[in-house]
Design a protein around this motif. Structure first.
Motif, PDB file in Angstrom:
ATOM      1  N   VAL A   1       0.832  -1.203   0.000  1.00 35.07           N
ATOM      2  CA  VAL A   1       0.000   0.000   0.000  1.00 35.07           C
ATOM      3  C   VAL A   1       0.864   1.249   0.000  1.00 35.07           C
ATOM      4  N   ALA A   2       1.850   1.286   0.881  1.00 29.25           N
ATOM      5  CA  ALA A   2       2.646   2.496   1.030  1.00 29.25           C
ATOM      6  C   ALA A   2       3.515   2.771  -0.190  1.00 29.25           C
ATOM      7  N   ASN A   3       4.183   1.763  -0.685  1.00 27.89           N
ATOM      8  CA  ASN A   3       5.166   1.992  -1.736  1.00 27.89           C
ATOM      9  C   ASN A   3       4.574   1.912  -3.143  1.00 27.89           C
ATOM     10  N   PHE A   4       3.782   0.873  -3.376  1.00 31.01           N
ATOM     11  CA  PHE A   4       3.294   0.699  -4.748  1.00 31.01           C
ATOM     12  C   PHE A   4       2.011   1.500  -5.002  1.00 31.01           C
ATOM     13  N   ILE A   5       0.994   1.261  -4.146  1.00 35.77           N
ATOM     14  CA  ILE A   5      -0.319   1.873  -4.417  1.00 35.77           C
ATOM     15  C   ILE A   5      -0.219   3.398  -4.350  1.00 35.77           C
ATOM     16  N   VAL A   6       0.339   3.909  -3.236  1.00 36.24           N
ATOM     17  CA  VAL A   6       0.353   5.361  -3.053  1.00 36.24           C
ATOM     18  C   VAL A   6       1.420   6.022  -3.912  1.00 36.24           C
ATOM     19  N   LYS A   7       2.666   5.607  -3.730  1.00 40.05           N
ATOM     20  CA  LYS A   7       3.757   6.328  -4.397  1.00 40.05           C
ATOM     21  C   LYS A   7       3.782   6.083  -5.911  1.00 40.05           C
ATOM     22  N   ASP A   8       3.722   4.806  -6.296  1.00 43.61           N
ATOM     23  CA  ASP A   8       3.884   4.503  -7.719  1.00 43.61           C
ATOM     24  C   ASP A   8       2.605   4.717  -8.518  1.00 43.61           C
ATOM     25  N   LEU A   9       1.483   4.316  -7.938  1.00 43.44           N
ATOM     26  CA  LEU A   9       0.243   4.311  -8.720  1.00 43.44           C
ATOM     27  C   LEU A   9      -0.531   5.626  -8.602  1.00 43.44           C
TER      28      LEU A   9
ATOM     29  N   VAL B   1     -12.924   4.514 -20.429  1.00 49.61           N
ATOM     30  CA  VAL B   1     -12.154   4.932 -19.258  1.00 49.61           C
ATOM     31  C   VAL B   1     -10.729   4.395 -19.403  1.00 49.61           C
ATOM     32  N   SER B   2      -9.770   5.224 -19.117  1.00 53.32           N
ATOM     33  CA  SER B   2      -8.373   4.812 -19.308  1.00 53.32           C
ATOM     34  C   SER B   2      -8.000   3.706 -18.323  1.00 53.32           C
ATOM     35  N   PRO B   3      -7.175   2.767 -18.745  1.00 53.61           N
ATOM     36  CA  PRO B   3      -6.741   1.688 -17.843  1.00 53.61           C
ATOM     37  C   PRO B   3      -6.049   2.236 -16.589  1.00 53.61           C
ATOM     38  N   GLU B   4      -5.339   3.354 -16.733  1.00 53.20           N
ATOM     39  CA  GLU B   4      -4.650   3.918 -15.581  1.00 53.20           C
ATOM     40  C   GLU B   4      -5.653   4.334 -14.516  1.00 53.20           C
ATOM     41  N   THR B   5      -6.761   4.948 -14.954  1.00 55.28           N
ATOM     42  CA  THR B   5      -7.788   5.359 -13.986  1.00 55.28           C
ATOM     43  C   THR B   5      -8.421   4.150 -13.319  1.00 55.28           C
ATOM     44  N   LEU B   6      -8.714   3.133 -14.108  1.00 57.55           N
ATOM     45  CA  LEU B   6      -9.298   1.917 -13.525  1.00 57.55           C
ATOM     46  C   LEU B   6      -8.338   1.292 -12.513  1.00 57.55           C
ATOM     47  N   ALA B   7      -7.049   1.324 -12.828  1.00 58.21           N
ATOM     48  CA  ALA B   7      -6.059   0.770 -11.901  1.00 58.21           C
ATOM     49  C   ALA B   7      -6.010   1.600 -10.612  1.00 58.21           C
ATOM     50  N   LYS B   8      -6.108   2.917 -10.752  1.00 54.66           N
ATOM     51  CA  LYS B   8      -6.087   3.773  -9.562  1.00 54.66           C
ATOM     52  C   LYS B   8      -7.312   3.514  -8.686  1.00 54.66           C
ATOM     53  N   ILE B   9      -8.448   3.328  -9.337  1.00 53.57           N
ATOM     54  CA  ILE B   9      -9.672   3.032  -8.566  1.00 53.57           C
ATOM     55  C   ILE B   9      -9.502   1.723  -7.806  1.00 53.57           C
ATOM     56  N   GLN B  10      -8.929   0.716  -8.471  1.00 48.34           N
ATOM     57  CA  GLN B  10      -8.698  -0.556  -7.785  1.00 48.34           C
ATOM     58  C   GLN B  10      -7.676  -0.397  -6.661  1.00 48.34           C
ATOM     59  N   GLY B  11      -6.713   0.489  -6.874  1.00 43.69           N
ATOM     60  CA  GLY B  11      -5.750   0.752  -5.812  1.00 43.69           C
ATOM     61  C   GLY B  11      -6.409   1.349  -4.586  1.00 43.69           C
ATOM     62  N   LEU B  12      -7.322   2.319  -4.819  1.00 43.52           N
ATOM     63  CA  LEU B  12      -8.068   2.899  -3.691  1.00 43.52           C
ATOM     64  C   LEU B  12      -8.886   1.832  -2.981  1.00 43.52           C
TER      65      LEU B  12
ATOM     66  N   MET C   1     -11.306  12.157 -13.786  1.00 35.69           N
ATOM     67  CA  MET C   1     -11.404  12.851 -12.506  1.00 35.69           C
ATOM     68  C   MET C   1     -12.740  12.547 -11.827  1.00 35.69           C
ATOM     69  N   SER C   2     -13.803  12.511 -12.630  1.00 35.14           N
ATOM     70  CA  SER C   2     -15.123  12.179 -12.066  1.00 35.14           C
ATOM     71  C   SER C   2     -15.112  10.798 -11.439  1.00 35.14           C
ATOM     72  N   ARG C   3     -14.495   9.848 -12.129  1.00 32.98           N
ATOM     73  CA  ARG C   3     -14.446   8.479 -11.610  1.00 32.98           C
ATOM     74  C   ARG C   3     -13.706   8.428 -10.271  1.00 32.98           C
ATOM     75  N   LEU C   4     -12.604   9.163 -10.184  1.00 27.64           N
ATOM     76  CA  LEU C   4     -11.815   9.129  -8.959  1.00 27.64           C
ATOM     77  C   LEU C   4     -12.520   9.852  -7.822  1.00 27.64           C
ATOM     78  N   ARG C   5     -13.227  10.923  -8.131  1.00 29.32           N
ATOM     79  CA  ARG C   5     -14.002  11.594  -7.071  1.00 29.32           C
ATOM     80  C   ARG C   5     -15.050  10.647  -6.506  1.00 29.32           C
ATOM     81  N   LEU C   6     -15.720   9.965  -7.410  1.00 29.24           N
ATOM     82  CA  LEU C   6     -16.744   9.016  -6.951  1.00 29.24           C
ATOM     83  C   LEU C   6     -16.115   7.908  -6.113  1.00 29.24           C
ATOM     84  N   ALA C   7     -14.995   7.386  -6.586  1.00 31.37           N
ATOM     85  CA  ALA C   7     -14.329   6.301  -5.850  1.00 31.37           C
ATOM     86  C   ALA C   7     -13.912   6.774  -4.460  1.00 31.37           C
TER      87      ALA C   7
END
Length: 1407
Positions: free
Chosen positions: A789-797, A818-829, A875-881
């Motif tokens: 969580v600390a190194n990969f999810i927060v810092k890298d992703l 939706v871009s794969p990067e955004t979907l990955a960030k949502i899964q990271g959250l 941005m909308s997707r991440l706000r919702l997440a």
């Protein structure tokens, strides 16, 4: 001739040869013998025998003497009558009798002799018949026309003939009688009323029933003499109907019966009478109109009647009586409709409009009979009724009266079974009524237990008849499920769930009864009895019966064993039928035919008996699915595409795996499911995985050969399958295998090591899998997870934006865009949140760090790095997440405690996001958490911010959510009286302090005394107070008043030393107080209890401080209008079309956005879920389609304009100023997040905050939006201008935690095939935005919290009114009624990542 006269005057009587004198001196026998010889002589004579006529003239005169006419012997009289009849024949046309009195005596004598015709078995019958035949053929009675007493003679003759006619007479007798009587009518000068009455009386129903032959005789006579008798009939009816002379005839009171009979005999008889009926239809006498309506109903409705086409004015006048003021008249018209529809289909068009009006009649009986009429005709032949008529029945399934609803539902069920199941009228007819199955199941959403029970009964008897053979029954269920719409599927799933739940309650009761009695025994049994009672009709009466049943079960072991068998998971359908029969037989009593207790038991047995599903049924269902997979099923013949059938079949099995898991335990079933896992269709594989999870708890030990194959498949899917399948695979392993830790490790290690941000598409599944592993086994992977969580999810992703997003003005795009990067960030959250939910403690302060990260995302509008690389949809997707993640954490007590008020308020503002989908999905998540009583009560106050949402559907949905949650909490408190210590977290009235505090810190509330802003505050408070005050339970109005008064004695707990904030607090309190005072008459009473205020939100009241000041400006008083709060009626007014806020859209655009509103809510449904949705425990498909709306549809033109203008002025005043604190805040938040996770240290949240908003004028026209000048200078696109798109609700999980996981997964998927829903636009446009129609649709930001600015007025007017979609919404609003009230779990399913909703928040944190 002279000689003859002489002979006559001589008085000498000449007898035929061999006949001696006939006088009173001879015996009766001798007289009869001699008369017979005389009869023979006259019989042989004809009119040309002049000599014989002269010879026997004196004999003819002698036979007419009183001696013979009054002779006591009937044989003598009969023979004399025969002689006289022949004498009239022989001497015709002139009779030998010249005296009128003598002629009268003779004909009255002959008439009396005709009575002998009555006895057809008499030895003399042939001689009586001869007499009749003779006088009929000769028309002897025509001689009487010249007599003064002719009417008396004819009347007596008619009466005699009508009396003697019977079923023993042959056609000749009938014919001669008609000939005799018709000659009198046709050849006479007139027909007296007395004579007419003699004929007509036989048509009166009472007489007609007594002597059918007399009726037939009269009928034949009238047909024969129609032309001659018509004037007299007309005169009779004129006298009675028009002149009111009822004394002219004894038949006056039967005039309408006679008209009907005469019309049936020959309509020409009434040519001049029918116009009089039109006059009578308009009579002022109610009873008279009723009689005429009854008459005409029979005349128009008769099978071969052509009256409607022949007399159109009368038909139109009759149709007008459908709207008669007199209820019985309208009722009679409605009853007539079925006969008319069946016998005269061509008149259906004329009847439709009138039946439509009557289907909304204020009288229950009339609405009921409208249904009966239409259903009766439909059951005879579906082609007799048009779709409009069937729709009237459809509407009445939501009638406010149970009797009407029941009739409508049963009628539709019978029609469906006849034409859809049994296909009696072919495929076209089945297609025409295919909507019935959906409509009937939608009714399961109603709150009434009677409605729900009837739906269950209809399902078992008509939709899928339980008495069908197993294979046929499962085939029927298979194709029914495949063709149901999404809401009907959910209702069916809910039905099975409710039945299963009741089955478990009864099983619990049986277990309690078998336990040894203890001190708490009675209390425990009583509580279980109460639970069962609530699942049966009329709980007040049922309670005693269920208690009695519990007592019977204690005493009667046989009944108890039967019931135990019935609720056993292994009970077969056949066993269930036997058990039900045995129990009812045992409890029934022949001496007591109406037994309310037995009826209640039958209701209970009906609900808990598994009459459809058992092991054999599941096996048959699996075979049916396999046939579809192999391509050997009748899918196309049933009108279902094979792919759809397979999917539906797996969904059906998935639902049944929750309610009947034991029925799946067979090798054949598991092997078939294993085959489904290998199919390419993702939905099929997902369903198969869920079925394994629900039913495979004993698979490891019972079916080891399947276990080994299955484990390999699950591990592969967890590592490389689609995200949803990966999730289900992890849960399958967790539920099915004993050494799950080993299997988890085999999955975790390779995935953990292979994480790489270079390929975002390949990152989504591993993150999903790791997230669920983190939740299910947090301790097993504690160290690597923290590092991950600390190194990969927060810092890298999260802290890096690698790929620039597409530049677009859209705020939302379909899932596949939706871009794969955004979907990955949502899964990271989600991984972070799932990890915290698995750990369930905040010892490492990870919760604080995560919350700061989430609020940083909200503060930065979803662009955490603020590098400007992200597109607006991302941005909308991440706000919702982020918003939904905070809601997830708030449901866990250890994390709720650490959520600061600022973070809570920031999260709340997501419900006013610019993007429609963000607002919608967030509201659904919020509602779901509240309905489970998992989210704290303060989150219910968030719905007050929806009061000014520009979209009517969103406001309506928010109101339903409030109603549902308030009623749910009240019901919970009634059922759990012992939770008084938790009152502050459950009592709905305690939402008021939270709502007040939230509005005080509303960023839109800037100027304390601003009228427009205070009006918005008032609307927001009334939004929740209207529902709270609809019922003054336990003097709650006074409690609310007292609570508001107490708040005024405190200070704001968040900013206790800020005078402006405290002034806002007291002002908002005064607004609330004025609302309570204006809407309640009992507010001044004593409060039932002393309110307890939440300590985090308000300081302790200062005993030395008495705040009695009124903080409202005087102008505000006019805005508080007195009146009682309205409680919306779900079923609507019965005499007008039912309406709802929203509309059930097309099958492809169904969106489940509504709550299971109580009967006091007015449901609205902006859309429905496109996918197949299950009960709370079932997963669903995600996406839906929303129809486009113009601003005129979605906004309230009258609200918010002045305020918008004022805001514009504020904007202008601040345009030249720099955007203070924004970059700093964002950058700080980014650095914060890295430090928090990298160094595991907690940095002060103040670094994210900006300077106090209340101490400086607003810098933006809308929260979070920079001034125009600043926006134009900024290199990145403006982050506040979002259009809105609806999206569809995704899926839900089995148990609570997994349900939440399910919806989070759906957030990734988002929604597909969406259309934009434009909102009010700003006058200003962002850089590079073209002024085109497409822009107006796609880029539709809100000025202030989504409210339309003043500049939009002209555009709104130019829109030309409502779109067709909006018009359709109202036309089909009644569809919403059945789908608007859905169970809590059903609502949960739709809450997922479908419709995304948020209000943009200021860059600077708000206090």
């Amino acid at each position: 001739m002279a000689h003859s006269k002489n002979r006559a005057t001589d008085g000498k009587i000449t007898y035929p040869p061999g006949v001696k004198e006939i006088s009173d001196k001879i015996s009766k026998e001798e007289m009869v013998r001699r008369l017979k010889m005389v009869v023979k002589t006259f019989m042989d004579m004809d009119q040309d025998s002049e000599e014989e006529k002269e010879l026997y003239l004196n004999l003819a005169l002698h036979l007419a003497s009183d001696f013979f006419l009054k002779h006591p012997d009937k044989d003598v009289r009969l023979l004399v009558a025969c002689c006289l009849a022949d004498i009239f024949r022989i001497y015709a046309p002139e009779a030998p009798y010249t005296s009128p009195d003598k002629l009268k005596d003779i004909f009255m004598f002959i008439t009396r002799q005709l009575k002998g015709l009555e006895d057809t078995k008499s030895a003399q019958f042939n001689r009586y018949f001869y007499l009749l035949e003779n006088i009929a053929w000769v028309k002897s009675y025509n001689i009487c026309f010249e007599l003064e007493d002719s009417n008396e003679i004819f009347t007596q003759l008619y009466r005699t003939l009508f009396q003697v006619i019977n079923n023993g007479h042959n056609q000749k007798v009938h014919m001669h009688m008609v000939d005799l009587m018709s000659s009198i009518v046709c050849e006479g000068d007139s027909v007296s009323q007395e004579l007419l009455d003699t004929v007509l009386v036989n048509l009166v129903p009472a007489h007609k029933n007594l002597n059918k032959q007399a009726y037939d005789l009269a009928k034949a006579l009238l047909k024969r003499t129609a032309q001659a008798i018509e004037p007299y009939i007309t005169n009779f009816f004129n006298q009675v109907l028009m002149l009111g002379k009822t004394s002219v005839s004894d038949l006056s009171e039967h005039v309408f019966d006679l008209i009907l009979e005469l019309y049936n005999i020959d309509s020409h008889l009434l040519l001049s009478v029918l116009p009089q009926l039109e006059f009578k239809l308009k009579s002022n006498d109610n009873d008279e109109r009723l009689q005429v309506v009854k008459l005409l109903a029979k005349m128009f409705g008769a099978k071969d009647s052509e009256l409607a086409s022949q007399n159109k004015p009368l038909w139109q006048c009759y149709l007008g009586r459908f709207n008669d003021i007199h209820v019985p008249v309208r009722l009679e018209c409605v009853k007539f409709a079925s006969h008319c529809l069946m016998n005269h289909p061509d008149l259906a068009k004329d009847l439709t409009e009138f039946l439509k009006v009557r289907s909304h009649d204020p009288e229950e009986a009339i609405r009921h009979d409208v249904i009966v009429s239409i259903v009766t005709a439909s059951k005879k032949d579906l082609s007799l009724v048009n779709d409009h008529l069937l729709n009237f029945v459809r509407e009445r399934t939501l009638d406010k009266r149970w009797r009407v609803r029941k009739e409508a539902m049963m009628g539709l069920a019978q029609i469906y079974k006849k034409y859809a199941l049994q296909a009696e009228a072919g495929k076209e007819a089945a297609k025409q009524i295919s909507w019935i199955k959906d409509k009937l199941l939608h009714i399961y959403y109603q709150n009434s237990i009677d409605d729900r029970l009837l739906v269950e009964r209809i399902f078992a008897q008509y939709l899928v008849p339980h008495n069908l053979e197993t294979t046929e029954r499962m085939k029927c269920l298979y194709y029914l499920y495949a063709t149901l719409d999404g809401n009907a599927v959910k209702a069916l799933n809910e039905m099975w769930k409710c039945q299963n739940m009741l089955r478990h309650h009864v099983k619990d009761l049986l277990d309690l009864i078998k336990q040894p009695k203890s001190d708490s025994y009675n209390k425990t049994v009583f509580s279980k009895v109460m639970v069962i009672t609530r699942n049966l009709p009329d709980p007040g009466k049922t309670q005693d019966f269920v208690k009695k049943l519990a007592q019977v079960l204690e005493e009667d072991e046989k009944i108890r064993k039967q019931l135990e068998t019935l609720v056993s998971p292994s009970c077969s359908c056949k066993q269930a039928e036997v058990c039900v029969k045995e129990v009812t037989k045992k409890l029934g009593s022949p001496k007591q035919p109406s037994n309310p207790f037995l009826e209640m038991v039958k209701f209970l047995l009906e609900r808990i008996a598994p009459v459809h599903i058992d092991t054999e049924s599941i096996s048959a269902l699996i075979k049916q699915v396999n046939k579809s997979i192999e391509g050997t099923a009748d899918d196309e013949d049933e009108g279902v595409p094979t792919e759809q059938a397979i999917r539906a079949g797996l969904e059906l099995l998935k639902v049944l795996s929750f309610t009947h898991p034991v029925s799946f335990h067979s090798a054949e079933t598991f092997e078939s499911l294993l085959g489904c896992l290998k199919m390419d269709d993702e939905k099929v594989a997902e369903a198969a995985l869920q079925i394994f999870k629900n039913t495979g708890n004993k698979l490891e030990e019972s079916f080891p050969h399947i276990k080994s194959v299955l484990l390999t498949v699950l591990q592969h899917k967890a590592k490389k399958g689609p995200p949803r399948q990966a999730k289900y695979a992890i849960h399958c392993i967790h539920a099915m295998f004993s050494n799950r830790d080993t299997h988890f490790a085999q999955i975790f290690e390779p995935l953990h090591k292979s994480l790489d941000t270079d390929n975002m598409e390949q990152l989504i599944t591993p993150l999903t899998t790791l997230g669920h592993l983190a939740m299910l086994a947090p301790e097993q992977f504690a160290a690597p997870l923290k590092s991950l969580v600390a190194n990969f999810i927060v810092k890298d992703l999260l802290m890096n934006d690698r790929i620039p997003g597409k530049k677009t003005t859209k705020l939302w795009v379909p899932d596949d865009e939706v871009s794969p990067e955004t979907l990955a960030k949502i899964q990271g959250l989600k991984l972070m949140v799932r990890w915290l939910l698995g750990v369930k403690n905040n010892q490492s302060k990870s919760g604080n760090s995560t919350l700061r990260m989430l609020t940083a995302i909200l503060s930065s509008d979803g662009d955490l790095t603020e590098q400007g690389k992200m597109g607006k949809p991302d941005m909308s997707r991440l706000r919702l997440a982020a918003g939904c993640a905070i809601l997830r954490l708030a449901q866990e007590p250890c994390y709720h405690e650490i959520i600061t008020l600022e973070q809570y308020q920031l999260c709340a503002l997501v419900i006013n996001d610019e993007c429609y989908q963000v607002r919608q999905a967030f509201a659904q998540k919020l509602h779901k958490g509240l309905c489970r009583l998992r989210l704290p009560l303060e989150y219910l106050a968030v719905f007050t911010l929806c009061a000014k949402d520009p979209v009517k559907e969103r406001r309506a949905h928010a109101r339903q959510c409030l109603v549902k949650n308030i009623n749910l909490r009240r019901e919970y408190l009634k059922q759990h009286a012992a939770v008084s210590e938790k009152l502050i977290s459950l009592l709905p009235e305690y939402v008021v302090p939270y709502a007040i505090h939230l509005l005080v810190h509303d960023p839109d509330y800037v100027k304390v005394q601003d009228i427009e802003q205070l009006k918005d505050i008032k609307e927001a408070l009334w939004f929740v107070l209207e529902i709270l005050m609809a019922k003054n339970e336990n003097n709650s109005h006074a409690f609310i008043r007292k609570m508001v008064e107490n708040i005024k004695q405190t200070k704001d707990g968040q900013c206790p030393d800020d005078p402006k904030i405290n002034e806002k607090l007291y002002t908002v309190c005064d607004v609330a107080m004025n609302i309570v005072i204006s809407k309640s008459t009992t507010y001044s009473l004593e409060s039932p209890k002393d309110p307890v205020l939440p300590a985090r939100y308000f300081t302790q009241p200062d005993k030395n401080f008495s705040n009695t000041k009124n903080y409202l400006p005087p102008e505000m008083k006019s805005f508080f209008t007195p009146g009682k709060p309205k409680a919306a009626n779900v079923l609507g007014a019965v005499n007008k079309p039912l309406s709802a806020t929203g509309k059930l859209q097309t099958k492809l655009s169904r969106m489940e956005t509504i709550s299971n509103a109580s009967s006091n809510s007015n449901p609205s449904s902006p859309g429905r879920s496109k996918g197949r949705l299950d009960s709370a425990d079932v997963d669903h498909s995600e996406n839906e389609d929303i129809s486009m709306k113009s601003p005129s549809e979605t906004e309230k033109p009258s609200r918010g304009r002045k305020r918008g203008a004022a805001a514009n002025q504020d904007d202008k005043g601040q345009e030249s100023k720099p955007k203070r604190g924004r970059k700093k805040a964002a950058n700080t938040s980014t650095d914060d997040a890295e430090d928090q996770w990298g160094e595991d240290s907690s940095i002060a949240e103040a670094s994210i905050e900006a300077e106090d908003e209340q101490n400086s004028p607003p810098k933006r026209g809308r929260r979070g939006r920079p001034p125009k000048s600043a926006a134009s200078k900024d290199e990145t696109p403006s982050k506040g201008r979002r259009g809105r798109r609806k999206t569809a609700p995704p899926a839900d999980e089995e148990n609570e935690e997994e349900q939440e996981e399910e919806e989070d997964d759906e957030d990734d998927a988002g929604s597909e095939n969406m259309e934009v829903k434009p909102k009010g636009r700003r006058g200003r446009k962002p850089r590079g935005e073209a002024d085109t129609a497409s822009d107006s649709v796609e880029s539709t930001p809100q000025k202030r919290r989504g409210r339309p600015p003043k500049s939009q007025t002209a555009a709104r007017k130019a829109s030309g009114g409502r779109s067709r979609a909006a018009a359709n919404q109202e036309e089909e609003s009644e569809e919403d009624m059945d789908t608007a009230q859905q169970s809590e779990e059903e609502e949960d399913e739709s809450v997922d990542s479908s419709t995304k909703v948020r209000r943009k928040v200021g860059r600077r944190d708000r206090r």
